[in-house]
Design a protein around this motif. Structure first.
Motif, PDB file in Angstrom:
ATOM      1  N   ASP A 294       4.685 -10.123 -21.696  1.00 14.97           N
ATOM      2  CA  ASP A 294       5.127  -9.177 -22.711  1.00 14.97           C
ATOM      3  C   ASP A 294       6.169  -8.771 -22.132  1.00 14.97           C
ATOM      4  OD1 ASP A 294       4.490  -6.728 -23.376  1.00 14.97           O
ATOM      5  OD2 ASP A 294       2.577  -6.683 -23.477  1.00 14.97           O
ATOM      6  N   ALA A 295       6.575  -9.055 -23.400  1.00 18.67           N
ATOM      7  CA  ALA A 295       8.760  -8.206 -23.616  1.00 18.67           C
ATOM      8  C   ALA A 295       9.159  -8.218 -22.539  1.00 18.67           C
ATOM      9  CB  ALA A 295       8.683  -6.204 -23.849  1.00 18.67           C
ATOM     10  N   PRO A 296       9.190 -10.111 -21.287  1.00 18.66           N
ATOM     11  CA  PRO A 296       9.706 -10.465 -20.427  1.00 18.66           C
ATOM     12  C   PRO A 296      11.112 -10.064 -19.918  1.00 18.66           C
ATOM     13  CG  PRO A 296       9.474 -12.399 -21.597  1.00 18.66           C
ATOM     14  CD  PRO A 296       8.814 -11.055 -22.275  1.00 18.66           C
ATOM     15  N   SER A 363       8.226  -7.150 -29.264  1.00 18.05           N
ATOM     16  CA  SER A 363       8.565  -6.647 -30.503  1.00 18.05           C
ATOM     17  C   SER A 363       9.836  -6.969 -31.132  1.00 18.05           C
ATOM     18  CB  SER A 363       7.606  -5.253 -29.953  1.00 18.05           C
ATOM     19  OG  SER A 363       8.695  -3.960 -30.928  1.00 18.05           O
ATOM     20  N   VAL A 364      10.219  -7.171 -32.089  1.00 20.92           N
ATOM     21  CA  VAL A 364      11.354  -6.848 -32.550  1.00 20.92           C
ATOM     22  C   VAL A 364      12.170  -5.879 -32.608  1.00 20.92           C
ATOM     23  CG1 VAL A 364      10.803  -8.969 -33.721  1.00 20.92           C
ATOM     24  CG2 VAL A 364      10.971  -6.335 -34.544  1.00 20.92           C
ATOM     25  N   ASP A 365      11.624  -4.601 -32.260  1.00 22.19           N
ATOM     26  CA  ASP A 365      12.014  -3.544 -32.118  1.00 22.19           C
ATOM     27  C   ASP A 365      12.049  -2.475 -30.152  1.00 22.19           C
ATOM     28  OD1 ASP A 365      12.663  -2.849 -34.831  1.00 22.19           O
ATOM     29  OD2 ASP A 365      10.588  -2.581 -34.817  1.00 22.19           O
ATOM     30  N   ASP A 366      12.207  -3.428 -29.852  1.00 20.23           N
ATOM     31  CA  ASP A 366      12.549  -3.146 -28.372  1.00 20.23           C
ATOM     32  C   ASP A 366      13.157  -2.853 -27.970  1.00 20.23           C
ATOM     33  OD1 ASP A 366      12.190  -3.495 -25.844  1.00 20.23           O
ATOM     34  OD2 ASP A 366      10.814  -4.755 -25.164  1.00 20.23           O
ATOM     35  N   SER A 391       5.966  -6.406 -34.271  1.00 23.83           N
ATOM     36  CA  SER A 391       6.782  -4.834 -34.926  1.00 23.83           C
ATOM     37  C   SER A 391       6.783  -3.556 -34.366  1.00 23.83           C
ATOM     38  CB  SER A 391       7.603  -5.045 -36.444  1.00 23.83           C
ATOM     39  OG  SER A 391       6.127  -4.629 -36.798  1.00 23.83           O
ATOM     40  N   HIS A 392       7.968  -2.969 -34.610  1.00 28.76           N
ATOM     41  CA  HIS A 392       7.619  -1.254 -34.382  1.00 28.76           C
ATOM     42  C   HIS A 392       7.525  -1.144 -33.093  1.00 28.76           C
ATOM     43  CE1 HIS A 392       7.182  -1.184 -38.416  1.00 28.76           C
ATOM     44  NE2 HIS A 392       5.415  -1.697 -39.256  1.00 28.76           N
ATOM     45  N   LYS A 397       5.046  -2.209 -24.890  1.00 31.56           N
ATOM     46  CA  LYS A 397       4.178  -1.187 -26.094  1.00 31.56           C
ATOM     47  C   LYS A 397       3.454  -1.899 -26.735  1.00 31.56           C
ATOM     48  CE  LYS A 397       5.963   3.323 -24.783  1.00 31.56           C
ATOM     49  NZ  LYS A 397       7.288   2.951 -23.728  1.00 31.56           N
ATOM     50  N   GLU A 398       3.604  -3.268 -27.026  1.00 29.08           N
ATOM     51  CA  GLU A 398       2.988  -4.014 -28.407  1.00 29.08           C
ATOM     52  C   GLU A 398       1.172  -3.797 -28.196  1.00 29.08           C
ATOM     53  OE1 GLU A 398       6.447  -6.173 -26.891  1.00 29.08           O
ATOM     54  OE2 GLU A 398       5.130  -4.677 -26.039  1.00 29.08           O
TER      55      GLU A 398
END
Length: 431
Positions: A294-296, A363-366, A391-392, A397-398
């Motif tokens: 997750d968001a690695p 997330s593309v908004d990370d 997204s967002h 925080k996905e």
């Protein structure tokens, strides 16, 4: 009170898919070292003063990257708490985090208090305030709190998950470390091991426990060196995954000693970098069935360059900070016992070497760890890597923004890979 919807950024509008940045060459690195030594030694004249200032800023940046915070800063003012019958609402300043829909935590009273924060009730840009629902409070009285911190760790402890947890101890190379063990009934011979990120603690991994439990996996939620729960390493510094991975290997040893035949590593942010190092270096790597990241951090050079830019650190100082982390001569300034080999942790360049099935949710908004390297790794190694963009959501925080989607994605991707030791010979897990 006037209300308007909080702003939503266009997915990926602020950065390219690759987010690639060129690493300094060997010659450039040597040049930086020579000029830094000259600037520090002479300390006079325009050029040397400039180099001295650059070196000092680079050293500060490098130390910040690898130094754990001793006390969590309560950086979010709590403006008001409103009681509406049996319901509570909290008024907070408008920030990039407080205006994103989803479910989050607000820790306060030095971490003794915990509030689960729900949906947005009102958003008033003119006043700079946002009002959100308070779903539950534990530990301390939110009405008396003046400040706290925002977190993606919705579950403050194992009791919030709704499953029984055992307190266990894992013998790490640095000493005994606490962990939570959740047992599934009936359980497969595959275990899940949750690895939290930099600056977080093991409660970050609790959000995945229910999903793992429903798949029949025992879950081991671990701590590792320098995270405030496990013992500190000798240098008291993060190794960005290069030194922490043996602690996760010890967790795998614990799982195997208690009946596991293979494991799935769940890694968040730097926990993703740690998990990739385990899959690369561990003597137990052959029993790592899969990685769920997750968001690695896929490429530390990319992340450090992004962080330097966010903190308005000149590019030259940012590059020199990277050199300090990775060169033996930088140890006196960073406090590291040994340099960090950033190149070996660039999984975009090493994409074909990753041979462990990997699911990446990012997330593309990370705003903290750019998603580009995650997407690029999947593009370069589609056989092993599945990339699922959200997204967002901000960093890690996905799940907070779309918990049902997160759980369903992980379950659907993992289920066909499970149970190879638990089924009669010649059968396959059901889809």
């Amino acid at each position: 009170m006037p209300t308007s919807a909080p702003p939503v950024r266009a997915p990926g509008a602020e950065r390219s898919m690759s987010n690639s940045r060129a690493a300094p060459s060997e010659g450039e690195r040597d040049s930086w070292l020579k000029w830094a030594a000259l600037g520090i030694g002479v300390g006079a004249g325009g050029a040397s003063l400039l180099v001295t200032a650059t070196a000092a800023l680079a050293a500060y940046f490098a130390r910040r990257v690898v130094t754990p915070a001793r006390v969590r800063e309560q950086d979010l003012p709590i403006l008001a708490v409103i009681r509406d019958g049996m319901n509570l609402q909290v008024v907070l300043p408008v920030t990039a985090e407080t205006t994103v829909q989803g479910t989050y935590s607000l820790f306060f009273d030095g971490g003794a208090g915990h509030a689960v924060i729900g949906g947005i009730r009102s958003y008033v840009p003119r006043e700079g305030t946002v009002t959100r629902d308070v779903l539950r409070v534990s530990g301390s009285d939110l009405a008396h709190a003046a400040r706290g911190w925002w977190s993606s760790a919705v579950f403050a402890g194992p009791e919030d998950v709704g499953l029984t947890a055992e307190d266990v101890t894992i013998d790490l190379p640095v000493g005994p470390s606490p962990a939570w063990l959740f047992r599934a009934e009936p359980a497969l011979s595959t275990w899940a091991i949750m690895v939290h990120g930099r600056g977080a603690t093991r409660n970050e991994g609790l959000r995945a426990v229910r999903t793992a439990h429903d798949l029949g996996l025992n879950s081991l939620v671990v701590s590792y060196r320098n995270d405030g729960e496990a013992p500190a390493a000798g240098d008291g510094r993060y190794g960005l995954g290069a030194t922490e991975w043996p602690d996760v290997e010890a967790a795998i040893d614990f799982a195997v000693a208690h009946g596991a035949k293979d494991v799935v590593l769940f890694g968040y942010s730097m926990g993703g970098a740690i998990s990739l190092q385990v899959a690369d270096h561990s003597r137990q790597r052959n029993i790592i069935l899969a990685l769920v990241l997750d968001a690695p951090v896929i490429n530390w050079v990319d992340v450090l360059a992004h962080q330097a830019e966010l903190n308005k650190i000149p590019a030259a100082a940012g590059r020199y900070g990277q050199l300090m982390l990775s060169h033996p001569l930088g140890r006196r300034l960073t406090g590291l016992a040994a340099p960090v080999d950033l190149k070996s942790m660039d999984w975009v360049s090493r994409a074909v070497e990753l041979r462990t099935p990997t699911l990446i949710i990012h997330s593309v908004d990370d705003d903290f760890v750019p998603y580009g390297p995650s997407a690029e790794l999947a593009t370069r190694n589609p056989e092993m890597v599945t990339f699922e963009p959200f997204s967002h959501a901000l960093h890690t925080k996905e799940w907070n923004v779309e918990p049902e989607r997160w759980d369903a994605l992980v379950a659907a991707w993992l289920k066909p890979r499970l149970g190879r030791y638990d089924l009669p010979h010649g059968t396959e897990p059901a889809d």
